[in-house]
Design an enzyme around this catalytic site. Sequence first.
Site, mmCIF file in Angstrom:
data_model
loop_
_atom_site.group_PDB
_atom_site.id
_atom_site.type_symbol
_atom_site.label_atom_id
_atom_site.label_comp_id
_atom_site.label_asym_id
_atom_site.label_seq_id
_atom_site.Cartn_x
_atom_site.Cartn_y
_atom_site.Cartn_z
ATOM 1 N N LYS A 202 -16.207 77.386 26.696
ATOM 2 C CA LYS A 202 -16.891 78.451 27.446
ATOM 3 C C LYS A 202 -15.894 79.086 28.399
ATOM 4 C CE LYS A 202 -20.699 79.336 30.611
ATOM 5 N NZ LYS A 202 -21.960 78.852 31.187
ATOM 6 N N ARG A 212 -26.784 86.799 34.619
ATOM 7 C CA ARG A 212 -26.933 86.395 36.026
ATOM 8 C C ARG A 212 -27.994 87.235 36.716
ATOM 9 N NH1 ARG A 212 -20.449 85.300 37.051
ATOM 10 N NH2 ARG A 212 -20.283 83.624 35.505
ATOM 11 N N LYS A 225 -16.084 81.351 38.601
ATOM 12 C CA LYS A 225 -16.226 80.045 37.951
ATOM 13 C C LYS A 225 -14.928 79.602 37.269
ATOM 14 C CE LYS A 225 -21.270 80.475 37.453
ATOM 15 N NZ LYS A 225 -22.465 80.198 36.616
ATOM 16 N N LYS A 256 -18.186 80.514 23.512
ATOM 17 C CA LYS A 256 -18.925 81.477 24.333
ATOM 18 C C LYS A 256 -17.981 82.211 25.260
ATOM 19 C CE LYS A 256 -22.441 81.547 27.878
ATOM 20 N NZ LYS A 256 -23.161 80.774 28.839
ATOM 21 N N SER A 282 -25.171 87.877 27.082
ATOM 22 C CA SER A 282 -25.936 88.994 27.637
ATOM 23 C C SER A 282 -25.147 90.298 27.685
ATOM 24 C CB SER A 282 -26.428 88.615 29.036
ATOM 25 O OG SER A 282 -25.333 88.280 29.876
ATOM 26 N N TYR A 321 -29.908 87.196 21.716
ATOM 27 C CA TYR A 321 -31.137 87.797 22.246
ATOM 28 C C TYR A 321 -31.799 88.692 21.206
ATOM 29 C CZ TYR A 321 -29.096 85.983 26.491
ATOM 30 O OH TYR A 321 -28.547 85.140 27.416
HETATM 31 C C1 PBG Z 1 -24.800 79.154 33.322
HETATM 32 C C2 PBG Z 1 -24.943 79.944 32.081
HETATM 33 C C3 PBG Z 1 -24.461 81.238 31.937
HETATM 34 C C4 PBG Z 1 -24.843 81.672 30.668
HETATM 35 C C5 PBG Z 1 -25.529 80.621 30.059
HETATM 36 N N1 PBG Z 1 -25.577 79.542 30.950
HETATM 37 C C6 PBG Z 1 -23.761 82.110 32.894
HETATM 38 C C7 PBG Z 1 -22.613 81.618 33.644
HETATM 39 O O1 PBG Z 1 -21.883 80.727 33.222
HETATM 40 O O2 PBG Z 1 -22.408 82.162 34.728
HETATM 41 C C8 PBG Z 1 -24.537 83.028 30.134
HETATM 42 C C9 PBG Z 1 -25.356 83.536 29.013
HETATM 43 C C10 PBG Z 1 -25.284 85.001 28.813
HETATM 44 O O3 PBG Z 1 -24.516 85.738 29.459
HETATM 45 O O4 PBG Z 1 -26.048 85.469 27.961
HETATM 46 N N2 PBG Z 1 -24.827 77.811 33.230
#
Ligand code: PBG
Length: 334
Positions: A202, A212, A225, A256, A282, A321
């Site tokens: 990730k 978010r 992060k 991801k 997203s 989605y």
């Molecule tokens: C957080 C989490 C995130 C997503 C899934 N779980 C966002 C992040 O790491 O800040 C993102 C999913 C998306 O953008 O569709 N644990």
Amino acid sequence: MVSVPAPFPAARFRRLRATDARRRLVRENTLTADDFIWPVFIRDGENDETPIPSMPGVSRLTIDRVAKAAEEAATLGIPAICLFPYTAQKDRTEDCAMAWDPDNLTNRAIRAIKAAVPEIAVMTDVALDPYNINGHDGFVVDGEILNDETVEALVKMTLAQAEAGADIIGPSDMMDGRIGAMRAALEAAGHQNVTILSYAAKYASGFYGPFRDAVGASGALTGDKKTYQMDPGNTDEALRLVARDLAEGADMVMVKPGMPYLDICRRVKTELQVPTFAYQVSGEYAMLAGAAQNGWLDGPKVMLESLLCFKRAGCDGILTYFAPEAARALKAGS
Ligand code: PBG
């Protein structure tokens, strides 16, 4: 090795493209509803939903509506649904205690879905961010994200979700050592059949912005992060993380975001030959759905094309989605 074609005109590549029947006959990759995991946002309340402006067509659903959505997904042949909670402000604290409460939003939704549609697989998210006052996936002390203390909390969260009936645990936190700790705890508690789909590779990505917004973490997040999510410049590290998580007991792994990281998907599948998933996140959804809404792209067309690319890159499935819309489009034969 790519076989060398006969010289023109013995070889005319257009022959195999000349009709729909021939194109279908030689197509290497196809998409079906079996490929999808559908991420949904849940909120408190009854028989209601709230549209998410940065994700046109996506809403936060109350638990009763999520159960209905799960029924519809199962009817469409979608094998799994993945839950993300939009938590109340009062449930976001420094100690994140709501994360492992048996009656938190996610755990109540798991039970409701399992009661309504036992055959659909319910996947969860394991990370502290929906319950953390500062929007991070782990405990924060003096600006530092603690690893080992966070893993202990994630184990409690995992067990609460398994207890509620989750089929697939999805650790999205990127702490070190979490998969092994979760696997040991699940085995010890008699949850031998609970599956772990590890968010193994990730990346610290800008493409999570609309998510978010959807979970109400945009304003809360302090800093970034980058000390736990991967550097977008790296590839070998992704392979090591995937191998590490498998060795600790992950059943499936995820890359991801998706579209900007297809090279990673391909490397994981080619080098490790394990069940490989990509998350079309997203921001990817927002780009496509937003452009379609403006009439700049043909929505249904780019939706299916963008999903097919994951199959080509070697993925076994995709978190998207678009899942119900894509399943409907495939059913209609587009
Ligand atoms: C957080 C989490 C995130 C997503 C899934 N779980 C966002 C992040 O790491 O800040 C993102 C999913 C998306 O953008 O569709 N644990």
